[in-house]
Design an enzyme around this catalytic site. Structure first.
Site, mmCIF file in Angstrom:
data_model
loop_
_atom_site.group_PDB
_atom_site.id
_atom_site.type_symbol
_atom_site.label_atom_id
_atom_site.label_comp_id
_atom_site.label_asym_id
_atom_site.label_seq_id
_atom_site.Cartn_x
_atom_site.Cartn_y
_atom_site.Cartn_z
ATOM 1 N N TYR A 154 1.570 0.640 -14.385
ATOM 2 C CA TYR A 154 1.305 -0.789 -14.576
ATOM 3 C C TYR A 154 1.059 -1.109 -16.050
ATOM 4 C CZ TYR A 154 -0.554 -5.395 -13.133
ATOM 5 O OH TYR A 154 -0.764 -6.741 -12.925
ATOM 6 N N HIS A 206 -7.308 9.218 -10.355
ATOM 7 C CA HIS A 206 -6.121 8.524 -10.875
ATOM 8 C C HIS A 206 -5.850 9.054 -12.276
ATOM 9 C CE1 HIS A 206 -3.567 5.078 -9.728
ATOM 10 N NE2 HIS A 206 -3.434 4.861 -11.025
ATOM 11 N N ASP A 221 -9.777 9.184 -6.246
ATOM 12 C CA ASP A 221 -9.167 8.042 -6.927
ATOM 13 C C ASP A 221 -10.002 6.789 -6.722
ATOM 14 O OD1 ASP A 221 -7.474 6.086 -7.994
ATOM 15 O OD2 ASP A 221 -5.667 7.059 -7.247
ATOM 16 N N SER A 268 1.508 5.807 -9.718
ATOM 17 C CA SER A 268 0.721 4.576 -9.747
ATOM 18 C C SER A 268 1.620 3.370 -9.435
ATOM 19 C CB SER A 268 -0.015 4.439 -11.078
ATOM 20 O OG SER A 268 -1.002 3.423 -11.007
ATOM 21 N N GLN A 269 1.751 2.402 -10.344
ATOM 22 C CA GLN A 269 2.730 1.337 -10.081
ATOM 23 C C GLN A 269 4.105 1.944 -9.838
ATOM 24 O OE1 GLN A 269 3.720 -2.749 -12.271
ATOM 25 N NE2 GLN A 269 4.687 -1.034 -13.326
#
Length: 319
Positions: free
Chosen positions: A91, A302, A273, A183-184
């Site tokens: 992101y 994360h 996370d 992630s994203q």
């Protein structure tokens, strides 16, 4: 110490965020619109010190006349159509350096890495919406009367167009294409595999954009999801539109697309996370019905996951 549910509960959890009643029609309409987008692209040679790989910036026109930039790395000497990989980034970032793409290309893969529109790379975002664009992309289009104006709708369609462009290349076997992201990027790999059924292999690590209401109820709408807090504080402090907002977010919730995936899946989650809580990830994973494998990092959150790059390469070597 758990940051979320115990593992046994995670394995059966299927999400709290709603799925809009017209969800399937919404995405079928979106895919139909994508059919009108050409697969034409332009290449711009990039100098890279490799005797085995050619590198290019690739540009195509996405939904809404966005100019989407991708990084293309391919083997110099290709004798027959081979495997391909589409990569997606985290992101707010970009597709990053060439090194990881070149590493795959040196082993015979053609790699296409997409810059998300309007984020840290070179892709443009001409989307015009009614309502706020404050503090992030999840909320972009939330207040527009037309849910087709959600920012992530167009990004999700960009992933499909990117995969189709890769599949259209003469050096790529369209039946040997995988997707990879963290992630994203993990969310976009999930979406791409869901909306383009020819994807054969998918590796997604701690995916973002899942089960928004769960994030909210856990009081973990910080960092990646913090724009949800900003939205309610500034535009709905009494939560009069609470149900409407979370229903609208359902259109761009990856858990609602997960059951469409036909690819083989390696799903990677860090159980510590606190950015994308494990339960939000399991909400999507537990709805995948294709051949899937769960890889857990028990003491990781994360962050960089030790050994993941090698495990991903091992999966893609099977294409």
């Amino acid at each position: 110490m758990h940051v979320d549910m115990p593992l046994e509960e995670l394995k059966t959890y299927t999400g709290k965020s709603p799925k809009p009643k017209d969800f399937d029609e919404y995405w079928e309409r979106a895919l139909q619109e994508l059919e009108n987008q050409p697969l034409d692209y332009q290449l711009e040679r990039v100098q890279y010190p490799s005797s085995q790989v050619d590198c290019y910036n690739l540009y195509f026109t996405g939904i809404g006349h966005a100019k989407i930039r991708c990084m293309l790395a391919k083997p110099k000497h290709i004798q027959k159509a081979g495997p391909g990989i589409v990569m997606f980034h985290g992101y707010g970032n970009s597709s990053g350096d060439w090194f990881d793409k070149v590493s795959y290309a040196a082993l015979g893969f053609t790699v296409l890495a997409m810059d998300c529109r309007g984020q840290g790379g070179y892709s443009t975002d001409p989307l015009s919406v009614n309502g706020t664009t404050l503090r992030g992309h999840i909320i972009r289009g939330l207040d527009d009367p037309n849910p087709d104006h959600l920012y992530y709708r167009n990004v999700f369609l960009d992933t499909v167009q990117t995969a189709r462009i890769l599949m259209s290349m003469e050096e790529v076997d369209e039946n040997r294409v995988g997707v990879y992201g963290v992630s994203q990027g993990g969310a976009l790999a999930t979406v791409c595999a869901a909306l383009e059924p020819r994807i054969k292999e998918m590796v997604a690590a701690y995916p973002f954009l899942s089960d928004y209401q769960r994030v909210w109820e856990m009081d973990m709408a910080s960092s990646a999801y913090e724009e949800l807090v900003y939205y309610f504080r500034q535009f709905d402090p009494n939560h009069e539109k609470h149900e409407e907002i979370f229903n609208r977010l359902g259109y761009i919730d990856i858990q609602n697309l997960a059951d469409r995936i036909k690819a083989r899946v390696l799903w990677v989650t860090g159980l510590k996370d606190t950015i994308c809580p494990p339960s939000t990830q399991f909400a999507a994973y537990n709805k995948i019905t294709s051949n899937k494998e769960l890889l857990l990092y028990h003491e990781y959150g994360h962050e960089y996951l030790l050994g993941l790059s090698d495990k991903a390469m091992e999966r893609f070597s099977k294409l």
